[in-house]
Write a protein that holds these residues in place. Structure first.
Motif, PDB file in Angstrom:
ATOM      1  N   TYR A 262       0.820  -1.206   0.000  1.00 47.63           N
ATOM      2  CA  TYR A 262       0.000   0.000   0.000  1.00 47.63           C
ATOM      3  C   TYR A 262       0.859   1.263   0.000  1.00 47.63           C
ATOM      4  N   SER A 263       0.257   2.347  -0.508  1.00 47.63           N
ATOM      5  CA  SER A 263       0.822   3.684  -0.346  1.00 47.63           C
ATOM      6  C   SER A 263       0.013   4.413   0.715  1.00 47.63           C
ATOM      7  N   PHE A 264       0.484   5.584   1.131  1.00 51.19           N
ATOM      8  CA  PHE A 264      -0.280   6.344   2.116  1.00 51.19           C
ATOM      9  C   PHE A 264      -1.603   6.808   1.515  1.00 51.19           C
ATOM     10  N   SER A 265      -1.627   6.955   0.199  1.00 49.74           N
ATOM     11  CA  SER A 265      -2.878   7.307  -0.480  1.00 49.74           C
ATOM     12  C   SER A 265      -3.953   6.252  -0.233  1.00 49.74           C
ATOM     13  N   ASP A 266      -3.565   4.984  -0.284  1.00 49.51           N
ATOM     14  CA  ASP A 266      -4.522   3.901   0.006  1.00 49.51           C
ATOM     15  C   ASP A 266      -5.060   4.022   1.429  1.00 49.51           C
ATOM     16  N   PHE A 267      -4.183   4.355   2.351  1.00 47.32           N
ATOM     17  CA  PHE A 267      -4.569   4.537   3.752  1.00 47.32           C
ATOM     18  C   PHE A 267      -5.599   5.670   3.859  1.00 47.32           C
ATOM     19  N   MET A 268      -5.315   6.800   3.204  1.00 49.47           N
ATOM     20  CA  MET A 268      -6.202   7.958   3.258  1.00 49.47           C
ATOM     21  C   MET A 268      -7.573   7.673   2.638  1.00 49.47           C
ATOM     22  N   ASN A 269      -7.585   6.760   1.681  1.00 46.08           N
ATOM     23  CA  ASN A 269      -8.839   6.435   0.982  1.00 46.08           C
ATOM     24  C   ASN A 269      -9.561   5.229   1.583  1.00 46.08           C
ATOM     25  N   GLY A 270      -9.094   4.762   2.744  1.00 47.78           N
ATOM     26  CA  GLY A 270      -9.770   3.673   3.441  1.00 47.78           C
ATOM     27  C   GLY A 270      -9.742   2.358   2.698  1.00 47.78           C
ATOM     28  N   LYS A 271      -8.593   2.054   2.055  1.00 47.51           N
ATOM     29  CA  LYS A 271      -8.514   0.861   1.214  1.00 47.51           C
ATOM     30  C   LYS A 271      -7.671  -0.273   1.813  1.00 47.51           C
ATOM     31  N   ILE A 272      -7.414  -0.203   3.126  1.00 45.52           N
ATOM     32  CA  ILE A 272      -6.593  -1.240   3.737  1.00 45.52           C
ATOM     33  C   ILE A 272      -7.486  -2.144   4.580  1.00 45.52           C
ATOM     34  N   SER A 273      -7.846  -3.275   4.010  1.00 45.85           N
ATOM     35  CA  SER A 273      -8.829  -4.156   4.651  1.00 45.85           C
ATOM     36  C   SER A 273      -8.300  -4.787   5.934  1.00 45.85           C
ATOM     37  N   GLU A 274      -6.953  -4.974   6.024  1.00 47.33           N
ATOM     38  CA  GLU A 274      -6.379  -5.622   7.206  1.00 47.33           C
ATOM     39  C   GLU A 274      -6.640  -4.823   8.488  1.00 47.33           C
ATOM     40  N   ILE A 275      -6.928  -3.560   8.338  1.00 42.49           N
ATOM     41  CA  ILE A 275      -7.225  -2.726   9.522  1.00 42.49           C
ATOM     42  C   ILE A 275      -8.666  -2.201   9.438  1.00 42.49           C
ATOM     43  N   ASN A 276      -9.505  -3.005   8.780  1.00 46.22           N
ATOM     44  CA  ASN A 276     -10.940  -2.670   8.655  1.00 46.22           C
ATOM     45  C   ASN A 276     -11.172  -1.322   7.985  1.00 46.22           C
ATOM     46  N   ASN A 277     -10.267  -1.007   7.055  1.00 43.07           N
ATOM     47  CA  ASN A 277     -10.400   0.203   6.224  1.00 43.07           C
ATOM     48  C   ASN A 277     -10.444   1.492   7.048  1.00 43.07           C
ATOM     49  N   ARG A 278      -9.861   1.453   8.244  1.00 44.84           N
ATOM     50  CA  ARG A 278      -9.873   2.672   9.050  1.00 44.84           C
ATOM     51  C   ARG A 278      -9.004   3.741   8.394  1.00 44.84           C
ATOM     52  N   LEU A 279      -9.246   5.000   8.737  1.00 43.10           N
ATOM     53  CA  LEU A 279      -8.520   6.125   8.158  1.00 43.10           C
ATOM     54  C   LEU A 279      -7.349   6.516   9.055  1.00 43.10           C
ATOM     55  N   PRO A 280      -6.307   7.108   8.480  1.00 39.65           N
ATOM     56  CA  PRO A 280      -5.123   7.453   9.268  1.00 39.65           C
ATOM     57  C   PRO A 280      -5.353   8.655  10.174  1.00 39.65           C
ATOM     58  N   GLU A 282      -3.316  11.609  12.781  1.00 36.73           N
ATOM     59  CA  GLU A 282      -2.075  12.379  12.690  1.00 36.73           C
ATOM     60  C   GLU A 282      -0.883  11.543  13.160  1.00 36.73           C
ATOM     61  N   ASP A 283      -1.099  10.665  14.139  1.00 38.59           N
ATOM     62  CA  ASP A 283      -0.019   9.769  14.582  1.00 38.59           C
ATOM     63  C   ASP A 283       0.416   8.839  13.456  1.00 38.59           C
ATOM     64  N   ASP A 284      -0.535   8.353  12.671  1.00 38.10           N
ATOM     65  CA  ASP A 284      -0.187   7.498  11.523  1.00 38.10           C
ATOM     66  C   ASP A 284       0.637   8.280  10.499  1.00 38.10           C
ATOM     67  N   LEU A 285       0.264   9.539  10.282  1.00 34.06           N
ATOM     68  CA  LEU A 285       1.027  10.374   9.354  1.00 34.06           C
ATOM     69  C   LEU A 285       2.449  10.578   9.875  1.00 34.06           C
ATOM     70  N   THR A 286       2.572  10.879  11.169  1.00 29.30           N
ATOM     71  CA  THR A 286       3.896  11.078  11.760  1.00 29.30           C
ATOM     72  C   THR A 286       4.758   9.830  11.592  1.00 29.30           C
ATOM     73  N   THR A 287       4.170   8.665  11.830  1.00 26.61           N
ATOM     74  CA  THR A 287       4.893   7.405  11.650  1.00 26.61           C
ATOM     75  C   THR A 287       5.334   7.228  10.204  1.00 26.61           C
ATOM     76  N   HIS A 288       4.428   7.501   9.267  1.00 25.76           N
ATOM     77  CA  HIS A 288       4.758   7.352   7.847  1.00 25.76           C
ATOM     78  C   HIS A 288       5.904   8.279   7.451  1.00 25.76           C
ATOM     79  N   LEU A 289       5.843   9.526   7.863  1.00 27.68           N
ATOM     80  CA  LEU A 289       6.892  10.491   7.505  1.00 27.68           C
ATOM     81  C   LEU A 289       8.242  10.069   8.077  1.00 27.68           C
TER      82      LEU A 289
END
Length: 431
Positions: A262-280, A282-289
């Protein structure tokens, strides 16, 4: 939630500070070895060390049932994949304070290592161990990284387990100020590699490189010096860059999951089924950066990441060098680098780990540019006119670099010279 690019831009904008509130943050890593066996320390030994450090007021940082670091006031000691330890310093006002913080930390560390018969190595790359000899630890994210990182870079595991660097975190007072500073720090990466080279010995042999650590980072997944960084990178462009950047891992509650598909774009668009499509968040953004491993990167401040770890004589010189340029003499530095061609900078970046000062950039060698930038930095520190209790200017911390340039030799050269005479492993340890 982070669902639009504007949220990321606002995140970067929230880092804007008044000049009077600018801070300096230093992070530096160390290797630890058993004095008797010349082997890297294992996790049980790290726990003994952490226990002794608690006598100096350090408190444990836990991950599930495991201690993975220590914290005290605004600073922390964190555990890297091969049990390198890193001081992540507090946000301080000047180089005097930052250098005193490092001095106090190293004093505490030395007391503890003496009790446990351990030795410290301040080098950019482990000069003794093979990759298979390096122990690991139970920090969860490293299990995911060890599995996924080699897919994008052949030396990624060497980066994780056998490198140590010095990182500097500096602020910006506007988007325009960020653009200037980011252009400068990316343009001078080859100079930083050459000037702070300190990783010439690998597995007890001359590697043929001044900074083998930098070579490793060039062959590391998610690393490098992207060409787009030279195109007047602003907050929006960096937001686009980070949105399209692949995820390394996803922290979901207390578990770490691979983000390799996945890219962070997928995360922002709720496309990650392994985490029940939850949205990121600010902590998730900090981790990604923080998992974008380029030579420099943006969070709510700018991180400079191109310096090899070095010993006490030069530990403060890197932060002082960059602070003088970026906080004290920005316009003169920008005028200098604005004439440079980005393709020639990138070529110099690729050559600098091996050629060091002899690398060519814009018709001059990096020794020439190092000398010019050192002068710009010194002028900047004198302009800041921040004095210690003993009435010293921050420019005193550049003295080590003066010697390197005057003698046309780096820490890497000294290590090769010292070790090659008798190949005594004791010569690699901090004194």
């Amino acid at each position: 939630m982070i669902t639009h690019k504007e949220h990321i831009i606002k995140y970067f904008e929230s880092g804007i500070k008044d000049v009077k509130n600018f801070k300096i943050g230093i992070e530096h890593e160390k290797f630890l070895f058993d004095e008797k066996t010349n082997k890297r320390v294992d996790y049980p030994t790290v726990l003994k060390m952490f226990s002794l450090l608690s006598e100096f007021g350090w408190k444990p940082i836990m991950e599930k049932e495991n201690i993975i670091g220590l914290q005290k006031q605004g600073k922390s000691i964190t555990l890297e994949p091969g049990n390198q330890i890193e001081l992540s310093g507090d946000k301080l006002n000047n180089i005097h304070e930052a250098c005193a913080e490092s001095h106090d930390y190293l004093f505490e560390l030395q007391q503890v290592t003496k009790k446990l018969n351990l030795k410290i190595v301040s080098a950019g790359f482990d000069p003794i161990s093979t990759l298979s000899e390096v122990p690991n630890n139970p920090k969860q994210r490293y299990q995911v990284m060890t599995k996924d990182m080699p897919n994008g870079g052949s030396l990624s595991l060497d980066m994780m387990y056998r490198t140590c660097g010095t990182q500097l975190n500096l602020d910006y007072d506007s988007e325009k100020d960020f653009i200037k500073k980011f252009k400068i720090v990316n343009s001078i990466v080859p100079i930083s590699i050459a000037l702070f080279a300190n990783s010439s010995i690998i597995e007890k042999k001359n590697s043929g490189f001044s900074s083998y650590r930098s070579k490793v980072w060039q062959e590391t997944s998610r690393g490098g010096l992207p060409e787009v960084f030279f195109d007047n990178m602003d907050f929006e462009k960096y937001a686009d860059f980070s949105i399209n950047f692949p995820l390394l891992f996803i922290q979901n509650e207390k578990e770490y999951l691979s983000g390799s598909n996945y890219s962070f774009s997928d995360f922002m668009n709720g496309k990650i089924s392994e985490i029940n499509n939850r949205l990121p968040t600010e902590d998730d953004l900090t981790t990604h950066l923080s998992t974008i491993f380029t030579e420099n990167r943006l969070k709510k401040y700018i991180e400079l990441r191109s310096m090899d770890t070095c010993g006490w004589d030069c530990l403060c010189s890197g932060p002082a060098f960059n602070t003088g340029i970026l906080y004290g003499n920005l316009d003169e530095a920008y005028e200098l680098i604005s004439k440079w061609d980005k393709n020639k900078i990138i070529n110099a970046y690729l050559e600098a780990p091996k050629k060091g000062f002899n690398t060519e950039l814009m018709g001059k060698d990096l020794l020439h540019w190092s000398s010019l930038l050192l002068g710009i930095s010194r002028k900047g520190l004198l302009n800041r006119d921040i004095l210690s209790k003993s009435n010293d200017n921050e420019a005193k911390f550049l003295n080590h670099l003066d010697k390197l340039i005057d003698n046309k030799t780096t820490n890497a050269d000294h290590m090769i010279d010292k070790f090659s005479k008798n190949e005594n492993l004791n010569d690699l340890y901090d004194k």
